[in-house]
Design a protein around this motif. Structure first.
Motif, PDB file in Angstrom:
ATOM      1  N   MET A  46      21.951   3.461 -20.952  1.00  0.00           N
ATOM      2  CA  MET A  46      22.133   3.660 -19.515  1.00  0.00           C
ATOM      3  C   MET A  46      23.596   3.424 -19.153  1.00  0.00           C
ATOM      4  SD  MET A  46      18.686   2.146 -17.728  1.00  0.00           S
ATOM      5  CE  MET A  46      19.096   2.926 -16.154  1.00  0.00           C
ATOM      6  N   LEU A  47      24.087   4.244 -18.236  1.00  0.00           N
ATOM      7  CA  LEU A  47      25.436   4.094 -17.711  1.00  0.00           C
ATOM      8  C   LEU A  47      25.326   3.692 -16.250  1.00  0.00           C
ATOM      9  CD1 LEU A  47      28.512   6.333 -18.409  1.00  0.00           C
ATOM     10  CD2 LEU A  47      28.000   5.594 -16.075  1.00  0.00           C
ATOM     11  N   VAL A  48      25.907   2.525 -15.913  1.00  0.00           N
ATOM     12  CA  VAL A  48      25.771   1.959 -14.567  1.00  0.00           C
ATOM     13  C   VAL A  48      27.118   1.390 -14.131  1.00  0.00           C
ATOM     14  CG1 VAL A  48      23.352   1.388 -15.001  1.00  0.00           C
ATOM     15  CG2 VAL A  48      25.120  -0.342 -15.404  1.00  0.00           C
ATOM     16  N   PHE A  49      27.205   1.038 -12.864  1.00  0.00           N
ATOM     17  CA  PHE A  49      28.392   0.356 -12.364  1.00  0.00           C
ATOM     18  C   PHE A  49      28.447  -1.072 -12.895  1.00  0.00           C
ATOM     19  CE2 PHE A  49      28.663   3.183  -8.375  1.00  0.00           C
ATOM     20  CZ  PHE A  49      29.661   3.956  -8.947  1.00  0.00           C
ATOM     21  N   ARG A  50      29.664  -1.506 -13.211  1.00  0.00           N
ATOM     22  CA  ARG A  50      29.869  -2.887 -13.623  1.00  0.00           C
ATOM     23  C   ARG A  50      29.403  -3.822 -12.500  1.00  0.00           C
ATOM     24  NH1 ARG A  50      35.131  -2.394 -15.124  1.00  0.00           N
ATOM     25  NH2 ARG A  50      34.338  -1.422 -17.032  1.00  0.00           N
ATOM     26  N   GLY A  51      28.634  -4.832 -12.866  1.00  0.00           N
ATOM     27  CA  GLY A  51      28.074  -5.747 -11.889  1.00  0.00           C
ATOM     28  C   GLY A  51      26.611  -5.492 -11.594  1.00  0.00           C
ATOM     29  N   THR A  52      26.093  -4.342 -12.026  1.00  0.00           N
ATOM     30  CA  THR A  52      24.665  -4.047 -11.830  1.00  0.00           C
ATOM     31  C   THR A  52      23.873  -4.131 -13.140  1.00  0.00           C
ATOM     32  OG1 THR A  52      24.864  -1.651 -12.177  1.00  0.00           O
ATOM     33  CG2 THR A  52      25.274  -2.468  -9.941  1.00  0.00           C
ATOM     34  N   GLU A  53      24.574  -4.295 -14.256  1.00  0.00           N
ATOM     35  CA  GLU A  53      23.898  -4.223 -15.549  1.00  0.00           C
ATOM     36  C   GLU A  53      22.926  -5.384 -15.777  1.00  0.00           C
ATOM     37  OE1 GLU A  53      28.098  -5.868 -16.558  1.00  0.00           O
ATOM     38  OE2 GLU A  53      27.109  -4.675 -15.006  1.00  0.00           O
ATOM     39  N   GLY A  54      23.072  -6.478 -15.023  1.00  0.00           N
ATOM     40  CA  GLY A  54      22.179  -7.621 -15.211  1.00  0.00           C
ATOM     41  C   GLY A  54      20.728  -7.303 -14.929  1.00  0.00           C
ATOM     42  N   VAL A  55      20.462  -6.305 -14.094  1.00  0.00           N
ATOM     43  CA  VAL A  55      19.079  -5.963 -13.771  1.00  0.00           C
ATOM     44  C   VAL A  55      18.377  -5.280 -14.947  1.00  0.00           C
ATOM     45  CG1 VAL A  55      19.358  -3.625 -12.812  1.00  0.00           C
ATOM     46  CG2 VAL A  55      17.700  -5.211 -11.792  1.00  0.00           C
ATOM     47  N   LEU A  56      19.139  -4.930 -15.977  1.00  0.00           N
ATOM     48  CA  LEU A  56      18.559  -4.313 -17.175  1.00  0.00           C
ATOM     49  C   LEU A  56      18.431  -5.302 -18.340  1.00  0.00           C
ATOM     50  CD1 LEU A  56      20.562  -0.966 -17.045  1.00  0.00           C
ATOM     51  CD2 LEU A  56      18.165  -1.315 -16.382  1.00  0.00           C
ATOM     52  N   GLU A  57      18.798  -6.566 -18.120  1.00  0.00           N
ATOM     53  CA  GLU A  57      18.709  -7.560 -19.185  1.00  0.00           C
ATOM     54  C   GLU A  57      17.264  -7.700 -19.665  1.00  0.00           C
ATOM     55  OE1 GLU A  57      19.553 -12.323 -20.017  1.00  0.00           O
ATOM     56  OE2 GLU A  57      20.400 -11.363 -18.223  1.00  0.00           O
ATOM     57  N   GLY A  58      17.089  -7.650 -20.957  1.00  0.00           N
ATOM     58  CA  GLY A  58      15.757  -7.812 -21.533  1.00  0.00           C
ATOM     59  C   GLY A  58      14.861  -6.606 -21.401  1.00  0.00           C
ATOM     60  N   VAL A 161      10.436  -1.750 -14.299  1.00  0.00           N
ATOM     61  CA  VAL A 161      10.570  -2.765 -15.345  1.00  0.00           C
ATOM     62  C   VAL A 161      11.611  -3.788 -14.902  1.00  0.00           C
ATOM     63  CG1 VAL A 161      11.080  -3.199 -17.774  1.00  0.00           C
ATOM     64  CG2 VAL A 161       9.969  -1.055 -17.093  1.00  0.00           C
ATOM     65  N   PRO A 162      11.193  -5.024 -14.591  1.00  0.00           N
ATOM     66  CA  PRO A 162      12.152  -6.030 -14.133  1.00  0.00           C
ATOM     67  C   PRO A 162      12.930  -6.624 -15.299  1.00  0.00           C
ATOM     68  CG  PRO A 162       9.977  -6.997 -14.265  1.00  0.00           C
ATOM     69  CD  PRO A 162       9.814  -5.535 -14.627  1.00  0.00           C
ATOM     70  N   PRO A 163      14.064  -7.286 -15.009  1.00  0.00           N
ATOM     71  CA  PRO A 163      14.784  -7.981 -16.084  1.00  0.00           C
ATOM     72  C   PRO A 163      13.955  -9.146 -16.601  1.00  0.00           C
ATOM     73  CG  PRO A 163      15.727  -8.535 -13.948  1.00  0.00           C
ATOM     74  CD  PRO A 163      14.718  -7.451 -13.703  1.00  0.00           C
ATOM     75  N   ALA A 164      14.314  -9.625 -17.789  1.00  0.00           N
ATOM     76  CA  ALA A 164      13.530 -10.698 -18.402  1.00  0.00           C
ATOM     77  C   ALA A 164      14.425 -11.538 -19.305  1.00  0.00           C
ATOM     78  CB  ALA A 164      12.373 -10.117 -19.209  1.00  0.00           C
ATOM     79  N   THR A 281       7.570  -7.903 -11.069  1.00  0.00           N
ATOM     80  CA  THR A 281       7.038  -8.927 -11.972  1.00  0.00           C
ATOM     81  C   THR A 281       5.528  -9.087 -11.822  1.00  0.00           C
ATOM     82  OG1 THR A 281       7.322 -10.774 -10.414  1.00  0.00           O
ATOM     83  CG2 THR A 281       9.206 -10.227 -11.848  1.00  0.00           C
ATOM     84  N   GLY A 282       4.962  -8.581 -10.740  1.00  0.00           N
ATOM     85  CA  GLY A 282       3.537  -8.742 -10.479  1.00  0.00           C
ATOM     86  C   GLY A 282       3.211  -9.907  -9.574  1.00  0.00           C
ATOM     87  N   THR A 283       4.199 -10.724  -9.235  1.00  0.00           N
ATOM     88  CA  THR A 283       3.990 -11.858  -8.340  1.00  0.00           C
ATOM     89  C   THR A 283       3.651 -11.355  -6.936  1.00  0.00           C
ATOM     90  OG1 THR A 283       5.434 -13.331  -9.579  1.00  0.00           O
ATOM     91  CG2 THR A 283       5.180 -13.807  -7.235  1.00  0.00           C
ATOM     92  N   PRO A 284       2.697 -11.980  -6.238  1.00  0.00           N
ATOM     93  CA  PRO A 284       2.473 -11.630  -4.837  1.00  0.00           C
ATOM     94  C   PRO A 284       3.780 -11.717  -4.048  1.00  0.00           C
ATOM     95  CG  PRO A 284       0.727 -13.055  -5.629  1.00  0.00           C
ATOM     96  CD  PRO A 284       1.754 -13.014  -6.716  1.00  0.00           C
ATOM     97  N   THR A 285       4.103 -10.653  -3.323  1.00  0.00           N
ATOM     98  CA  THR A 285       5.420 -10.509  -2.704  1.00  0.00           C
ATOM     99  C   THR A 285       5.284 -10.108  -1.243  1.00  0.00           C
ATOM    100  OG1 THR A 285       6.455  -9.878  -4.806  1.00  0.00           O
ATOM    101  CG2 THR A 285       7.575  -9.176  -2.787  1.00  0.00           C
ATOM    102  N   ILE A 286       6.023 -10.807  -0.377  1.00  0.00           N
ATOM    103  CA  ILE A 286       6.125 -10.421   1.024  1.00  0.00           C
ATOM    104  C   ILE A 286       7.535  -9.895   1.252  1.00  0.00           C
ATOM    105  CG2 ILE A 286       6.063 -11.179   3.430  1.00  0.00           C
ATOM    106  CD1 ILE A 286       4.067 -13.337   2.587  1.00  0.00           C
ATOM    107  N   ALA A 287       7.646  -8.655   1.713  1.00  0.00           N
ATOM    108  CA  ALA A 287       8.930  -8.011   1.986  1.00  0.00           C
ATOM    109  C   ALA A 287       9.114  -7.915   3.496  1.00  0.00           C
ATOM    110  CB  ALA A 287       8.975  -6.629   1.350  1.00  0.00           C
ATOM    111  N   LEU A 288      10.204  -8.501   4.003  1.00  0.00           N
ATOM    112  CA  LEU A 288      10.500  -8.488   5.433  1.00  0.00           C
ATOM    113  C   LEU A 288      11.386  -7.290   5.737  1.00  0.00           C
ATOM    114  CD1 LEU A 288      11.281 -12.305   5.882  1.00  0.00           C
ATOM    115  CD2 LEU A 288       9.060 -11.127   5.975  1.00  0.00           C
ATOM    116  N   PHE A 289      10.832  -6.317   6.454  1.00  0.00           N
ATOM    117  CA  PHE A 289      11.529  -5.060   6.714  1.00  0.00           C
ATOM    118  C   PHE A 289      11.816  -4.914   8.198  1.00  0.00           C
ATOM    119  CE2 PHE A 289      11.438  -3.761   2.525  1.00  0.00           C
ATOM    120  CZ  PHE A 289      11.874  -2.431   2.357  1.00  0.00           C
TER     121      PHE A 289
END
Length: 369
Positions: A46-58, A161-164, A281-289
């Motif tokens: 994957m080619l991404v902007f520097r500073g965003t690559e952490g979301v692909l860890e694991g 797929v979340p980072p891990a 991740t599958g965790t119950p999530t509340i998103a404030l929009f």
């Protein structure tokens, strides 16, 4: 299903280009997973902007991440492109703009990409072997990106797929930093600070939510990035709430934050990349929009099917592990940068969001009703 692009043999290598923000990179992982499911032995970069690559860890689907500068002179961009010249059998521009198409044209022997309907012209047809229309005005980002699977003739896999954290020693250190035993006291993760003010709730709401959760025996951890404004805001929330709050803002990588979210019984956050990670991740999530378009940007629930948009434009709802709680007002969602149309503007639909609505959603997600 056989691919019209690779009917006789699978591609030997694939590049996926996502030169945008962290959330955009994360929401592109379903097309990466689709490619990997179809061609499991083909390495994907994957080619991404520097500073965003952490979301692909694991991420098990990605062999290598190429990080490039977001703001660069043409000479630097051209040098980046030369290093990947025709190195891939297939390159995919997974967001619709000129820059990912530029890298895709350089990198791929065959090339597909998302293109806004009004941008389909001779140049995009020249640069791309196949195009998928980016229906950004009417469908969820995940479904829009998965249109590339249709062009390629492969089954879509709508899994974000979340980072891990994959190192057990790192995981053990992380659990030690939390300073609590999960079996003894359940954890709630809160992410109070989005990058832009127009997506922000209010300090008093966070503090009162923390009080309510602690009264019911939950431990509270705050997550967030390293920016000083984010640290200061989280500290303000902790100070107003008083009492025990585990403030890890600025101390965790994205992968470590994702592990905290996995441990939690509930995550609450605004319209930001962390909330998308929590949902994945599958965790119950509340998103404030508030002003944001939930059709396009609402968190993708775990197990949600391809081709179906989870959220309506107006109204709160729960689907799977995600509760999208929308602020109220005739103008909601305005799809603008707050009431004054700039990133530091407040949004009345969020500053006026009653904590009782958030608590009611939390009670439902925690089965406390």
């Amino acid at each position: 299903m056989s691919s019209p692009f690779f009917a006789s043999r699978p591609p030997r290598s694939i590049l996926v280009v996502v030169t945008r923000r962290i959330g955009d990179v994360l929401l592109t992982t379903p097309i990466v997973r689709s490619l990997k499911a179809k061609w499991p032995d083909t390495p994907i970069d994957m080619l991404v902007f520097r500073g965003t690559e952490g979301v692909l860890e694991g991420n098990p689907d990605v062999r290598r991440v190429i990080a490039v500068a977001q703001r660069a002179r043409f000479a630097e961009r051209f040098a980046d492109a030369r290093r990947i010249w025709r190195r891939y059998d297939l390159a995919c521009a997974a967001v619709s703009s000129d820059r990912p198409r530029f890298y895709t044209w350089f990198a791929g022997k065959k090339r597909v990409g998302l293109v806004d309907p009004e941008r389909v012209n001779w140049l995009t047809r020249f640069m791309l072997t196949g195009t998928a229309l980016n229906q950004h005005g009417s469908v969820h980002t995940v479904n829009s990106t998965l249109a590339l699977a249709t062009v390629l003739g492969i089954p879509p896999v709508p899994q974000v797929v979340p980072p891990a954290v994959v190192d057990e020693a790192q995981r053990a250190r992380l659990e030690g930093r939390l300073g609590y035993v999960p079996s003894r006291q359940p954890l709630i993760a809160l992410h109070p600070y989005p990058m832009f003010a127009y997506k922000r709730w209010h300090v008093d709401g966070w503090a009162r939510l923390i009080d309510w959760l602690r009264e019911r025996g939950f431990a509270i951890v705050l997550t967030g990035g390293p920016a000083q404004d984010e640290r200061d805001y989280a500290q303000q929330v902790a100070d107003v709430a008083g009492g025990a709050v585990i403030n890890l803002v600025g101390q965790l990588s994205l992968a470590e934050s994702a592990e905290v979210m996995r441990m939690a019984k509930l995550f609450v956050g605004p319209d930001t990349g962390a909330t998308h990670i929590a949902a994945a991740t599958g965790t119950p999530t509340i998103a404030l929009f508030g002003p944001s378009d939930p059709v396009r940007w609402g968190p993708w629930p775990c197990g949600w099917p391809a081709g179906v948009d989870p959220w309506a434009l107006r109204g709160s709802a729960r689907h799977g592990n995600v509760y999208l709680l929308q602020g109220e007002g005739a103008c909601v969602p305005c799809r603008a940068e707050g009431c004054f149309r700039h990133i530091e503007s407040p949004s009345e639909c969020l500053t006026g969001l009653d904590v009782r609505r958030v608590i009611a959603a939390a009670a439902e997600m925690l089965a406390l009703q």
